[in-house]
Design an enzyme around this catalytic site. Structure first.
Site, PDB file in Angstrom:
ATOM      1  N   GLN A 109       0.824  -1.218   0.000  1.00 18.85           N
ATOM      2  CA  GLN A 109       0.000   0.000   0.000  1.00 18.85           C
ATOM      3  C   GLN A 109       0.853   1.261   0.000  1.00 18.85           C
ATOM      4  O   GLN A 109       0.352   2.356  -0.253  1.00 18.85           O
ATOM      5  CB  GLN A 109      -0.938   0.017   1.214  1.00 18.85           C
ATOM      6  CG  GLN A 109      -2.009  -1.054   1.166  1.00 18.85           C
ATOM      7  CD  GLN A 109      -2.921  -0.955   2.370  1.00 18.85           C
ATOM      8  OE1 GLN A 109      -2.606  -1.478   3.440  1.00 18.85           O
ATOM      9  NE2 GLN A 109      -4.039  -0.272   2.229  1.00 18.85           N
TER      10      GLN A 109
ATOM     11  N   CYS B  94     -10.806   0.089   3.511  1.00 17.62           N
ATOM     12  CA  CYS B  94      -9.370  -0.061   3.231  1.00 17.62           C
ATOM     13  C   CYS B  94      -8.808   1.299   2.865  1.00 17.62           C
ATOM     14  O   CYS B  94      -9.449   2.051   2.126  1.00 17.62           O
ATOM     15  CB  CYS B  94      -9.194  -1.035   2.075  1.00 17.62           C
ATOM     16  SG  CYS B  94      -7.480  -1.234   1.562  1.00 17.62           S
TER      17      CYS B  94
ATOM     18  N   GLU C  17      -5.045  -7.650   5.942  1.00 16.30           N
ATOM     19  CA  GLU C  17      -3.686  -7.175   5.637  1.00 16.30           C
ATOM     20  C   GLU C  17      -2.864  -8.227   4.898  1.00 16.30           C
ATOM     21  O   GLU C  17      -2.113  -7.904   3.977  1.00 16.30           O
ATOM     22  CB  GLU C  17      -2.967  -6.723   6.919  1.00 16.30           C
ATOM     23  CG  GLU C  17      -3.648  -5.558   7.642  1.00 16.30           C
ATOM     24  CD  GLU C  17      -3.963  -4.372   6.744  1.00 16.30           C
ATOM     25  OE1 GLU C  17      -3.210  -4.096   5.789  1.00 16.30           O
ATOM     26  OE2 GLU C  17      -4.987  -3.707   6.995  1.00 16.30           O
TER      27      GLU C  17
HETATM   28 ZN   LIG Z   1      -6.476  -2.625   3.026  1.00 14.85          ZN
END
Ligand SMILES: [Zn+2]
Length: 170
Positions: free
Chosen positions: A50, A93, A137
């Site tokens: 991410q 998210c 995750e």
């Molecule tokens: Zn996420």
């Protein structure tokens, strides 16, 4: 340092991440920056892809209390999914735009093994919210987002909303 978060539909979020081989100073700095970024968002978890790092590391804090932070760094997490399928309500998210949330099927229990920043073995049973957070995750490390686990109909609706939203951002 607060890092930029990669947002859907960026194809980098589909990357399969590589295992971490050892803890270096750079890795410690990345973990620290990821925790700062997660708390600033705010969120309860953040995975390395991410922030554009394609390695198997996530940070989590499932205490979800601002006055009692319990930051954790999980390196090379492996989950054994157990228990029954439950509904994770209104999952979201940091990489999914528009603050979109949806109910997602998850397992009620997991057996988690991972390493921490001292390369100590983490070996524990988690249930309910912590189990859901680590499932979310760990999915990121295999290029899976929660929107990949919702119904086809909801996903189509979401994608059309995102398309319109992205056009408005330009
Ligand atoms: Zn996420």
């Amino acid at each position: 340092m607060i890092l930029d978060i990669v947002s859907y539909p960026d194809p980098r979020l589909k990357s399969i991440c590589k295992p971490v081989e050892k803890v270096t100073q750079d890795l410690r700095i990345l973990a620290d920056n990821m925790l700062q970024t997660m708390y600033a968002a705010p969120g309860v978890g953040l995975a390395a892809p991410q922030v554009g790092q394609f390695i198997r590391m996530v940070v989590v804090d499932y205490s979800a209390k601002e006055d009692l932070r319990m930051p954790r760094v999980l390196i090379n997490p492996v989950l054994e999914l157990k228990g029954e399928v439950i509904v994770s309500e209104r999952e979201g998210c940091l990489s999914v735009p528009m603050g979109y949330r949806s109910n997602v099927p998850r397992y009620s229990h997991v057996h988690l093994t991972a390493r921490d920043l001292d390369w100590k073995l983490i070996d524990e049973e988690l249930e309910d919210f912590p189990a859901i957070v680590v499932q979310h995750e760990t999915d990121h490390l295999d290029g899976i987002l929660f929107i990949d686990r919702i119904s086809r109909l909801k996903r189509t609706f979401f994608d059309s909303k995102v398309k319109k939203w992205l056009r408005r951002q330009k």
